[in-house]
Scaffold this motif. Structure first.
Motif, PDB file in Angstrom:
ATOM      1  N   ARG A  55       0.849  -1.184   0.000  1.00  0.00           N
ATOM      2  CA  ARG A  55       0.000   0.000   0.000  1.00  0.00           C
ATOM      3  C   ARG A  55       0.887   1.237   0.000  1.00  0.00           C
ATOM      4  N   LEU A  56       0.752   2.034  -1.045  1.00  0.00           N
ATOM      5  CA  LEU A  56       1.495   3.278  -1.162  1.00  0.00           C
ATOM      6  C   LEU A  56       0.640   4.434  -0.646  1.00  0.00           C
ATOM      7  N   SER A  57       1.315   5.396  -0.038  1.00  0.00           N
ATOM      8  CA  SER A  57       0.656   6.626   0.419  1.00  0.00           C
ATOM      9  C   SER A  57       1.401   7.825  -0.130  1.00  0.00           C
ATOM     10  N   CYS A  58       0.677   8.904  -0.340  1.00  0.00           N
ATOM     11  CA  CYS A  58       1.285  10.151  -0.804  1.00  0.00           C
ATOM     12  C   CYS A  58       0.565  11.302  -0.138  1.00  0.00           C
ATOM     13  N   ALA A  59       1.281  12.028   0.699  1.00  0.00           N
ATOM     14  CA  ALA A  59       0.698  13.145   1.442  1.00  0.00           C
ATOM     15  C   ALA A  59       1.175  14.473   0.876  1.00  0.00           C
ATOM     16  N   ALA A  60       0.233  15.350   0.618  1.00  0.00           N
ATOM     17  CA  ALA A  60       0.548  16.701   0.144  1.00  0.00           C
ATOM     18  C   ALA A  60       0.577  17.657   1.331  1.00  0.00           C
ATOM     19  N   SER A  61       1.535  18.567   1.295  1.00  0.00           N
ATOM     20  CA  SER A  61       1.631  19.551   2.370  1.00  0.00           C
ATOM     21  C   SER A  61       2.096  20.882   1.811  1.00  0.00           C
ATOM     22  N   GLY A  62       1.918  21.928   2.619  1.00  0.00           N
ATOM     23  CA  GLY A  62       2.318  23.259   2.194  1.00  0.00           C
ATOM     24  C   GLY A  62       1.125  24.149   1.964  1.00  0.00           C
ATOM     25  N   SER A  63       1.360  25.203   1.214  1.00  0.00           N
ATOM     26  CA  SER A  63       0.325  26.185   0.949  1.00  0.00           C
ATOM     27  C   SER A  63      -0.596  25.682  -0.166  1.00  0.00           C
ATOM     28  N   ILE A  64      -1.714  25.060   0.228  1.00  0.00           N
ATOM     29  CA  ILE A  64      -2.645  24.451  -0.719  1.00  0.00           C
ATOM     30  C   ILE A  64      -4.053  24.944  -0.425  1.00  0.00           C
ATOM     31  N   PHE A  65      -4.752  25.477  -1.458  1.00  0.00           N
ATOM     32  CA  PHE A  65      -6.143  25.872  -1.276  1.00  0.00           C
ATOM     33  C   PHE A  65      -7.079  24.702  -1.569  1.00  0.00           C
ATOM     34  N   SER A  66      -6.837  24.014  -2.681  1.00  0.00           N
ATOM     35  CA  SER A  66      -7.675  22.874  -3.029  1.00  0.00           C
ATOM     36  C   SER A  66      -6.916  21.944  -3.960  1.00  0.00           C
ATOM     37  N   ILE A  67      -7.300  20.667  -3.937  1.00  0.00           N
ATOM     38  CA  ILE A  67      -6.668  19.666  -4.788  1.00  0.00           C
ATOM     39  C   ILE A  67      -7.727  19.072  -5.708  1.00  0.00           C
ATOM     40  N   ASN A  68      -7.470  19.099  -7.000  1.00  0.00           N
ATOM     41  CA  ASN A  68      -8.368  18.463  -7.966  1.00  0.00           C
ATOM     42  C   ASN A  68      -7.983  16.991  -8.095  1.00  0.00           C
ATOM     43  N   ASN A  69      -7.457  16.614  -9.229  1.00  0.00           N
ATOM     44  CA  ASN A  69      -7.086  15.211  -9.432  1.00  0.00           C
ATOM     45  C   ASN A  69      -5.806  14.852  -8.682  1.00  0.00           C
ATOM     46  N   MET A  70      -5.749  13.593  -8.245  1.00  0.00           N
ATOM     47  CA  MET A  70      -4.520  13.021  -7.706  1.00  0.00           C
ATOM     48  C   MET A  70      -4.287  11.704  -8.441  1.00  0.00           C
ATOM     49  N   GLY A  71      -3.027  11.337  -8.571  1.00  0.00           N
ATOM     50  CA  GLY A  71      -2.780  10.130  -9.344  1.00  0.00           C
ATOM     51  C   GLY A  71      -1.464   9.463  -9.016  1.00  0.00           C
ATOM     52  N   TRP A  72      -1.331   8.269  -9.549  1.00  0.00           N
ATOM     53  CA  TRP A  72      -0.097   7.486  -9.433  1.00  0.00           C
ATOM     54  C   TRP A  72       0.389   7.124 -10.837  1.00  0.00           C
ATOM     55  N   TYR A  73       1.669   7.319 -11.050  1.00  0.00           N
ATOM     56  CA  TYR A  73       2.348   6.935 -12.277  1.00  0.00           C
ATOM     57  C   TYR A  73       3.491   6.004 -11.882  1.00  0.00           C
ATOM     58  N   ARG A  74       4.044   5.300 -12.865  1.00  0.00           N
ATOM     59  CA  ARG A  74       5.214   4.472 -12.601  1.00  0.00           C
ATOM     60  C   ARG A  74       6.150   4.505 -13.792  1.00  0.00           C
ATOM     61  N   GLN A  75       7.413   4.268 -13.496  1.00  0.00           N
ATOM     62  CA  GLN A  75       8.427   4.233 -14.544  1.00  0.00           C
ATOM     63  C   GLN A  75       9.382   3.090 -14.269  1.00  0.00           C
ATOM     64  N   ALA A  76       9.402   2.129 -15.180  1.00  0.00           N
ATOM     65  CA  ALA A  76      10.327   1.004 -15.100  1.00  0.00           C
ATOM     66  C   ALA A  76      11.611   1.373 -15.841  1.00  0.00           C
ATOM     67  N   PRO A  77      12.721   0.699 -15.526  1.00  0.00           N
ATOM     68  CA  PRO A  77      13.985   1.011 -16.206  1.00  0.00           C
ATOM     69  C   PRO A  77      13.857   0.894 -17.718  1.00  0.00           C
ATOM     70  N   GLY A  78      14.297   1.921 -18.423  1.00  0.00           N
ATOM     71  CA  GLY A  78      14.273   1.908 -19.878  1.00  0.00           C
ATOM     72  C   GLY A  78      12.917   2.160 -20.489  1.00  0.00           C
ATOM     73  N   LYS A  79      11.931   2.469 -19.667  1.00  0.00           N
ATOM     74  CA  LYS A  79      10.588   2.697 -20.192  1.00  0.00           C
ATOM     75  C   LYS A  79      10.105   4.099 -19.833  1.00  0.00           C
ATOM     76  N   GLN A  80       9.067   4.532 -20.545  1.00  0.00           N
ATOM     77  CA  GLN A  80       8.483   5.840 -20.255  1.00  0.00           C
ATOM     78  C   GLN A  80       7.586   5.764 -19.024  1.00  0.00           C
ATOM     79  N   ARG A  81       7.435   6.911 -18.382  1.00  0.00           N
ATOM     80  CA  ARG A  81       6.515   6.986 -17.251  1.00  0.00           C
ATOM     81  C   ARG A  81       5.094   6.777 -17.760  1.00  0.00           C
ATOM     82  N   GLU A  82       4.316   5.947 -17.040  1.00  0.00           N
ATOM     83  CA  GLU A  82       2.963   5.639 -17.473  1.00  0.00           C
ATOM     84  C   GLU A  82       1.970   5.811 -16.330  1.00  0.00           C
ATOM     85  N   LEU A  83       0.741   6.130 -16.712  1.00  0.00           N
ATOM     86  CA  LEU A  83      -0.327   6.284 -15.732  1.00  0.00           C
ATOM     87  C   LEU A  83      -0.695   4.924 -15.147  1.00  0.00           C
TER      88      LEU A  83
END
Length: 121
Positions: free
Chosen positions: A19-47
């Motif tokens: 289970r991966l987690s990702c916490a946003a912090s700092g000066s934020i008014f609102s968050i629209n979309n959130m997402g996860w991407y991945r990049q394997a060695p030698g490959k492009q980053r993908e959704l």
């Protein structure tokens, strides 16, 4: 300043879960979309998966039925539950967030630093 900090990566055997987690912090008014991407060695980053502020989700075909994305708006955190992991899921996983820093500000995309997920066969 805005930061996205991922956690939860690691080494797991095929068929296992993480289970991966990702916490946003700092000066934020609102968050629209959130997402996860991945990049394997030698490959492009993908959704991998996306979730809107209202909870609508979208998944890559390769992870449908195995991965689940969710978010806690109060904690400004997005999660990725990964089940039935396969060696081909091995990659660096990055989260992102499309957000406004002020009530009148425009939307900007921010990225985390990435977390390594390694699935052994």
């Amino acid at each position: 300043q805005v930061q996205l900090v991922e956690s939860g990566g690691g080494l797991v055997q095929a068929g296992g879960s993480l289970r991966l987690s990702c916490a946003a912090s700092g000066s934020i008014f609102s968050i629209n979309n959130m997402g996860w991407y991945r990049q394997a060695p030698g490959k492009q980053r993908e959704l991998v998966a996306q979730i809107t502020s209202s909870g609508t989700t979208n998944y890559a075909d390769s992870v449908k039925g195995r991965f689940s994305i969710s978010r806690d708006n109060a904690k400004k955190t997005v999660y990725l539950q990964m089940n039935s992991l396969k060696p081909e899921d091995t990659a660096v996983y990055y989260c992102n967030a499309l957000l406004r820093r002020t009530v009148v500000g425009g939307l900007s995309l921010y990225w985390g630093q990435g977390t390594q997920v390694t699935v052994s066969s």
